[in-house]
Design a protein around this motif. Structure first.
Motif, PDB file in Angstrom:
ATOM      1  N   GLN A  33       7.624-119.573  92.883  1.00 49.53           N
ATOM      2  CA  GLN A  33       7.286-118.996  94.186  1.00 49.53           C
ATOM      3  C   GLN A  33       8.211-119.539  95.271  1.00 49.53           C
ATOM      4  O   GLN A  33       8.704-118.780  96.123  1.00 49.53           O
ATOM      5  CB  GLN A  33       5.828-119.310  94.528  1.00 49.53           C
ATOM      6  CG  GLN A  33       5.342-118.678  95.830  1.00 49.53           C
ATOM      7  CD  GLN A  33       3.891-119.061  96.137  1.00 49.53           C
ATOM      8  OE1 GLN A  33       3.190-119.687  95.339  1.00 49.53           O
ATOM      9  NE2 GLN A  33       3.450-118.698  97.341  1.00 49.53           N
ATOM     10  N   ASP A  36      11.614-117.969  95.029  1.00 51.22           N
ATOM     11  CA  ASP A  36      11.614-116.612  95.568  1.00 51.22           C
ATOM     12  C   ASP A  36      11.617-116.621  97.095  1.00 51.22           C
ATOM     13  O   ASP A  36      12.350-115.856  97.734  1.00 51.22           O
ATOM     14  CB  ASP A  36      10.401-115.857  95.036  1.00 51.22           C
ATOM     15  CG  ASP A  36      10.356-114.410  95.488  1.00 51.22           C
ATOM     16  OD1 ASP A  36      11.315-113.668  95.208  1.00 51.22           O
ATOM     17  OD2 ASP A  36       9.366-114.009  96.128  1.00 51.22           O
ATOM     18  N   GLU A  37      10.828-117.503  97.695  1.00 50.30           N
ATOM     19  CA  GLU A  37      10.742-117.530  99.154  1.00 50.30           C
ATOM     20  C   GLU A  37      12.026-118.087  99.785  1.00 50.30           C
ATOM     21  O   GLU A  37      12.445-117.628 100.850  1.00 50.30           O
ATOM     22  CB  GLU A  37       9.511-118.328  99.590  1.00 50.30           C
ATOM     23  CG  GLU A  37       8.195-117.642  99.204  1.00 50.30           C
ATOM     24  CD  GLU A  37       6.990-118.203  99.932  1.00 50.30           C
ATOM     25  OE1 GLU A  37       7.167-118.930 100.937  1.00 50.30           O
ATOM     26  OE2 GLU A  37       5.859-117.905  99.490  1.00 50.30           O
ATOM     27  N   THR A  39      14.946-117.621  98.568  1.00 52.75           N
ATOM     28  CA  THR A  39      15.891-116.507  98.462  1.00 52.75           C
ATOM     29  C   THR A  39      15.660-115.505  99.584  1.00 52.75           C
ATOM     30  O   THR A  39      16.611-115.061 100.247  1.00 52.75           O
ATOM     31  CB  THR A  39      15.747-115.817  97.092  1.00 52.75           C
ATOM     32  OG1 THR A  39      15.944-116.778  96.053  1.00 52.75           O
ATOM     33  CG2 THR A  39      16.757-114.694  96.943  1.00 52.75           C
ATOM     34  N   LYS A  40      14.406-115.133  99.803  1.00 52.54           N
ATOM     35  CA  LYS A  40      14.080-114.168 100.854  1.00 52.54           C
ATOM     36  C   LYS A  40      14.427-114.706 102.239  1.00 52.54           C
ATOM     37  O   LYS A  40      14.711-113.924 103.154  1.00 52.54           O
ATOM     38  CB  LYS A  40      12.607-113.799 100.777  1.00 52.54           C
ATOM     39  CG  LYS A  40      12.250-112.979  99.540  1.00 52.54           C
ATOM     40  CD  LYS A  40      10.760-112.698  99.472  1.00 52.54           C
ATOM     41  CE  LYS A  40      10.420-111.862  98.242  1.00 52.54           C
ATOM     42  NZ  LYS A  40       8.952-111.638  98.094  1.00 52.54           N
ATOM     43  N   ALA A  41      14.410-116.028 102.401  1.00 51.16           N
ATOM     44  CA  ALA A  41      14.744-116.632 103.687  1.00 51.16           C
ATOM     45  C   ALA A  41      16.244-116.674 103.937  1.00 51.16           C
ATOM     46  O   ALA A  41      16.683-117.088 105.016  1.00 51.16           O
ATOM     47  CB  ALA A  41      14.167-118.043 103.770  1.00 51.16           C
ATOM     48  N   GLY A  42      17.035-116.265 102.942  1.00 47.07           N
ATOM     49  CA  GLY A  42      18.479-116.211 103.114  1.00 47.07           C
ATOM     50  C   GLY A  42      19.171-117.551 103.058  1.00 47.07           C
ATOM     51  O   GLY A  42      20.276-117.709 103.584  1.00 47.07           O
ATOM     52  N   THR A  45      21.120-118.695  96.864  1.00 52.90           N
ATOM     53  CA  THR A  45      20.724-117.961  95.658  1.00 52.90           C
ATOM     54  C   THR A  45      20.339-118.942  94.567  1.00 52.90           C
ATOM     55  O   THR A  45      20.925-120.026  94.439  1.00 52.90           O
ATOM     56  CB  THR A  45      21.881-117.073  95.154  1.00 52.90           C
ATOM     57  OG1 THR A  45      23.029-117.889  94.918  1.00 52.90           O
ATOM     58  CG2 THR A  45      22.217-115.990  96.167  1.00 52.90           C
ATOM     59  N   TRP A  73      19.965-124.784  92.961  1.00 57.08           N
ATOM     60  CA  TRP A  73      20.195-123.873  94.083  1.00 57.08           C
ATOM     61  C   TRP A  73      21.662-123.820  94.473  1.00 57.08           C
ATOM     62  O   TRP A  73      22.367-124.822  94.428  1.00 57.08           O
ATOM     63  CB  TRP A  73      19.357-124.342  95.279  1.00 57.08           C
ATOM     64  CG  TRP A  73      19.244-123.341  96.378  1.00 57.08           C
ATOM     65  CD1 TRP A  73      19.864-123.375  97.593  1.00 57.08           C
ATOM     66  CD2 TRP A  73      18.453-122.160  96.360  1.00 57.08           C
ATOM     67  NE1 TRP A  73      19.505-122.282  98.342  1.00 57.08           N
ATOM     68  CE2 TRP A  73      18.635-121.509  97.609  1.00 57.08           C
ATOM     69  CE3 TRP A  73      17.608-121.573  95.422  1.00 57.08           C
ATOM     70  CZ2 TRP A  73      18.017-120.313  97.928  1.00 57.08           C
ATOM     71  CZ3 TRP A  73      16.987-120.380  95.737  1.00 57.08           C
ATOM     72  CH2 TRP A  73      17.189-119.772  96.976  1.00 57.08           C
TER      73      TRP A  73
END
Length: 261
Positions: A33, A36-37, A39-42, A45, A73
């Protein structure tokens, strides 16, 4: 030997542990989780997240299995200094938001090439698999090595497992990948070349070091977890069997074999 692909370019390691109670998602799910978060926060990757089994002993307070997780990361601009402070803030707030009151979450964030004594950190991880360690030793070692270490609830004892998880990941020879790009969207059968395109593993082999040829089919179970060996993501296979056309066929090794790592 093929060049390392799965962990190429990794410049941050994020260790977490003691994130759950008996009724909440375990540390592995929390690591996926968080990955994923982030990644979504930019903030970059993911290369993947690895699970590391620590000592199971009645003297150690743990919820179910005493395993920790380490996220590998790649920073957003190839410069960990540009994002490390935000990754620390984001990850700490994540743990405080998702972990139940009975959890004792700990966080470690390290820039691998900045660790002042990598062998000492690797050895700490190995010791955590063999003996009962003290939380205060984790705090002292983390500070001495120049890595970020922080607690985010309860007793904060999770710093020990978080630090050990980073050390074991750095060893290159411990743990299994609970997440990596493409891992959870695999077909039921593939070839080694297609697998490398789909999930970016470095190698696939059985216990006798035999490897599939490019045209040989590999049966994939619904639980595929490469292991971390020699710094590579390695898919473990059962011994092959012969097909009528002269090719060999393969299948992924069962869960109980993979979990030995």
């Amino acid at each position: 030997m093929t060049p390392v692909r799965a962990l190429a370019g990794v410049d941050l390691l994020i260790g977490i542990d003691d994130t759950d109670d008996l009724y909440s998602p375990g540390t592995g799910r929390r690591a996926r989780q968080l990955l994923d978060e982030l990644t979504k926060a930019g903030l970059g990757t993911p290369a993947g997240a690895t699970r590391h089994q620590l000592l199971v002993d009645d003297r150690i307070p743990y919820t179910t299995h005493n395993s920790s997780a380490c996220i590998a990361w790649r920073s957003a601009v190839g410069n960990p200094d540009a994002v490390v402070a935000e990754v620390i803030r984001f990850s700490g707030e994540f743990l405080e938001r998702v972990c139940p009151p009975a959890a004792d979450p700990g966080l470690v964030v390290a820039i691998p090439h900045r660790i002042l004594d990598t062998p000492a950190l690797v050895e700490f991880g190995r010791q955590a698999k063999l003996e009962v360690l003290r939380t205060e030793d984790a705090w002292k070692l983390g500070a001495a090595l120049g890595v970020h270490i922080s607690g985010h609830g309860g007793t904060q004892d999770g710093v020990l497992g978080a630090l050990a998880g980073v050390g074991l990941h750095l060893s290159g020879n411990d743990g299994l990948f609970i997440d990596m790009p493409g891992l959870h969207d695999l077909p039921s059968e593939s070839t080694i070349d297609d697998l490398r395109r789909l999930v970016g593993i470095d190698d696939a082999r059985d216990s006798a070091q035999r490897r599939p040829e490019p045209d040989e089919p590999i049966e994939l179970s619904d639980w595929v977890r490469p292991v971390l060996l020699e710094g590579r993501a390695v898919l473990l296979l059962d011994p092959p069997w012969d097909l009528a056309d002269g090719r060999r066929a393969w299948r992924t090794a069962p869960r109980y074999v993979v979990k030995r790592y």
